[in-house]
Design a protein around this motif. Structure first.
Motif, PDB file in Angstrom:
ATOM      1  N   ARG A 170     -10.337 -21.664  -3.054  1.00 16.45           N
ATOM      2  CA  ARG A 170      -9.997 -20.467  -2.287  1.00 16.45           C
ATOM      3  C   ARG A 170      -8.492 -20.226  -2.271  1.00 16.45           C
ATOM      4  O   ARG A 170      -8.033 -19.087  -2.266  1.00 16.45           O
ATOM      5  CB  ARG A 170     -10.530 -20.607  -0.870  1.00 16.45           C
ATOM      6  CG  ARG A 170      -9.930 -19.585   0.030  1.00 16.45           C
ATOM      7  CD  ARG A 170     -10.792 -19.149   1.145  1.00 16.45           C
ATOM      8  NE  ARG A 170     -10.040 -18.154   1.892  1.00 16.45           N
ATOM      9  CZ  ARG A 170     -10.472 -17.538   2.940  1.00 16.45           C
ATOM     10  NH1 ARG A 170     -11.665 -17.795   3.381  1.00 16.45           N
ATOM     11  NH2 ARG A 170      -9.741 -16.658   3.561  1.00 16.45           N
TER      12      ARG A 170
ATOM     13  N   TYR B  61     -14.022 -26.216  -2.396  1.00 21.47           N
ATOM     14  CA  TYR B  61     -13.947 -24.810  -1.981  1.00 21.47           C
ATOM     15  C   TYR B  61     -12.574 -24.431  -1.457  1.00 21.47           C
ATOM     16  O   TYR B  61     -12.031 -23.379  -1.780  1.00 21.47           O
ATOM     17  CB  TYR B  61     -15.018 -24.515  -0.908  1.00 21.47           C
ATOM     18  CG  TYR B  61     -14.840 -23.165  -0.277  1.00 21.47           C
ATOM     19  CD1 TYR B  61     -15.209 -22.016  -0.952  1.00 21.47           C
ATOM     20  CD2 TYR B  61     -14.260 -23.036   0.979  1.00 21.47           C
ATOM     21  CE1 TYR B  61     -15.028 -20.766  -0.384  1.00 21.47           C
ATOM     22  CE2 TYR B  61     -14.071 -21.796   1.556  1.00 21.47           C
ATOM     23  CZ  TYR B  61     -14.451 -20.664   0.871  1.00 21.47           C
ATOM     24  OH  TYR B  61     -14.262 -19.440   1.430  1.00 21.47           O
TER      25      TYR B  61
ATOM     26  N   CYS C  35     -18.406 -27.076  -4.286  1.00 17.82           N
ATOM     27  CA  CYS C  35     -18.470 -26.918  -2.829  1.00 17.82           C
ATOM     28  C   CYS C  35     -17.394 -27.740  -2.134  1.00 17.82           C
ATOM     29  O   CYS C  35     -16.733 -27.273  -1.203  1.00 17.82           O
ATOM     30  CB  CYS C  35     -19.828 -27.364  -2.310  1.00 17.82           C
ATOM     31  SG  CYS C  35     -21.198 -26.567  -3.125  1.00 17.82           S
TER      32      CYS C  35
ATOM     33  N   PHE D 145     -19.962 -23.779   2.655  1.00 18.35           N
ATOM     34  CA  PHE D 145     -20.448 -24.202   1.349  1.00 18.35           C
ATOM     35  C   PHE D 145     -20.523 -25.712   1.201  1.00 18.35           C
ATOM     36  O   PHE D 145     -20.607 -26.226   0.096  1.00 18.35           O
ATOM     37  CB  PHE D 145     -19.537 -23.619   0.259  1.00 18.35           C
ATOM     38  CG  PHE D 145     -19.403 -22.145   0.390  1.00 18.35           C
ATOM     39  CD1 PHE D 145     -20.473 -21.328   0.100  1.00 18.35           C
ATOM     40  CD2 PHE D 145     -18.224 -21.584   0.827  1.00 18.35           C
ATOM     41  CE1 PHE D 145     -20.376 -19.962   0.242  1.00 18.35           C
ATOM     42  CE2 PHE D 145     -18.118 -20.208   0.966  1.00 18.35           C
ATOM     43  CZ  PHE D 145     -19.191 -19.396   0.675  1.00 18.35           C
TER      44      PHE D 145
ATOM     45  N   PHE E 244     -23.194 -21.052  -3.951  1.00 23.06           N
ATOM     46  CA  PHE E 244     -21.787 -21.151  -4.338  1.00 23.06           C
ATOM     47  C   PHE E 244     -21.660 -21.961  -5.634  1.00 23.06           C
ATOM     48  O   PHE E 244     -20.923 -21.593  -6.551  1.00 23.06           O
ATOM     49  CB  PHE E 244     -20.989 -21.806  -3.209  1.00 23.06           C
ATOM     50  CG  PHE E 244     -19.516 -21.852  -3.468  1.00 23.06           C
ATOM     51  CD1 PHE E 244     -18.756 -20.704  -3.393  1.00 23.06           C
ATOM     52  CD2 PHE E 244     -18.898 -23.039  -3.817  1.00 23.06           C
ATOM     53  CE1 PHE E 244     -17.393 -20.736  -3.652  1.00 23.06           C
ATOM     54  CE2 PHE E 244     -17.532 -23.077  -4.077  1.00 23.06           C
ATOM     55  CZ  PHE E 244     -16.786 -21.926  -3.988  1.00 23.06           C
TER      56      PHE E 244
ATOM     57  N   THR F 149     -14.064 -22.145   6.867  1.00 19.03           N
ATOM     58  CA  THR F 149     -14.340 -21.274   5.712  1.00 19.03           C
ATOM     59  C   THR F 149     -13.365 -20.097   5.670  1.00 19.03           C
ATOM     60  O   THR F 149     -12.860 -19.738   4.608  1.00 19.03           O
ATOM     61  CB  THR F 149     -15.787 -20.720   5.790  1.00 19.03           C
ATOM     62  OG1 THR F 149     -16.673 -21.804   6.017  1.00 19.03           O
ATOM     63  CG2 THR F 149     -16.175 -20.005   4.517  1.00 19.03           C
TER      64      THR F 149
END
Lengths: 145, 135
Positions: A135, A131, A128, B58, A81, B87
């Protein structure tokens, strides 16, 4: 896309130092072809396999034998990632330099360098940890269930 | 010459971020407003206090957080550890106001949030903060 097995965490740290040096050279010289090569490297590691990273091979053959063995292993998913995040910044940087938008090139390369340096020096993966935020703004990151 | 300044700037930003993240790592905070817990979190609640660790695929430091929290829960009466992979549950993260992983919520059996920790928790200070809520 290949599935990588967990790795010795010192390998990615070494790789991050090398990436930091490459990005620093790019910032100092504006040599966009070097940044383009780094972009390809990021893409190969993120989208194909971490095994394609030449710095990983340098670590395994030249450095690891000189270090105390460790049983510690790091999962490959966060590393891949991180390479993907690096790829996006390096790509923007390359396009910036190559098309004459030097400031854009420098800013994008600077962001990539900050992330690589934090990874190298502290083992911290900025992409990370962020994230969830990434997202929220980039729905394409969603992984199929 | 501009390249030199860009490099100096990037190094300064990296240094500042490193200090900021080190200071915030493991920091315990308390949120004043109660929120309705999402079902995946509510399902994990046990008697006493539950440490619900929110992780993602991640997240490299999540593994370290898990080791610390699991050990703490094993050695402490009335404390349970549970990990939730968010996630693919961005709505859970959003409704709890969680922006990074690992984030650990300390929740009582009725779902009240006692405290939360951003990053890898510091064992001793976390236990100290949880004491008043443990049997």
């Amino acid at each position: 896309m290949l599935k990588d097995s967990p790795v010795d965490p010192r390998g990615p740290r070494f790789s991050a130092w090398m990436t930091t040096v490459i990005l620093a050279i790019v910032l100092l010289t504006g040599w966009w072809r070097l940044l383009a090569a780094q972009t390809v490297l990021f893409a190969m590691c993120a989208f194909i396999s971490l095994k394609l990273n030449p710095w990983g091979h340098v670590y395994r053959y030249a450095i690891q034998p000189r270090l105390t063995p460790t049983t510690e292993r790091e999962e490959a998913a966060p590393l891949r990632f991180a390479q993907g995040v690096g790829f996006v910044f390096a790509l923007i940087g390359t396009l910036g330099y190559a098309t004459g938008l030097t400031t854009l090139g420098m800013v994008a390369t600077g962001f990539a360098l900050v992330a690589a340096l934090l990874n190298a020096a502290l083992g911290l993966c900025l992409g990370c940890e962020m994230y969830l935020v990434l997202r929220r703004y980039v729905p394409a990151l969603a992984r199929p269930q | 010459m501009t390249g030199v300044w860009a490099l100096v700037g990037a190094l300064a930003v990296a240094g500042a971020l490193a200090v900021l993240l080190k200071v915030r790592e493991g920091r315990i905070s308390r949120r004043p407003a109660a929120v309705d817990l999402p079902a995946p979190v509510r399902d994990l609640l046990a008697p006493g206090v539950t440490l619900v660790q929110l992780s993602t695929t991640f997240c490299a430091p999540c593994r370290h957080a898990k080791v610390i929290l699991r050990d703490l829960a094993d050695r402490t009466d009335g404390l349970t550890h549970a990990e939730l992979d968010i996630t693919n549950l961005p709505d859970v993260a959003a409704s709890l106001g969680v922006m990074r992983t690992p984030t650990t919520l300390a929740l009582t059996a009725d779902g009240t949030e006692v405290l939360r920790v951003g990053g890898v928790p510091k064992r001793d200070s976390l236990l100290e903060a949880l004491r008043p809520h443990l049997p």
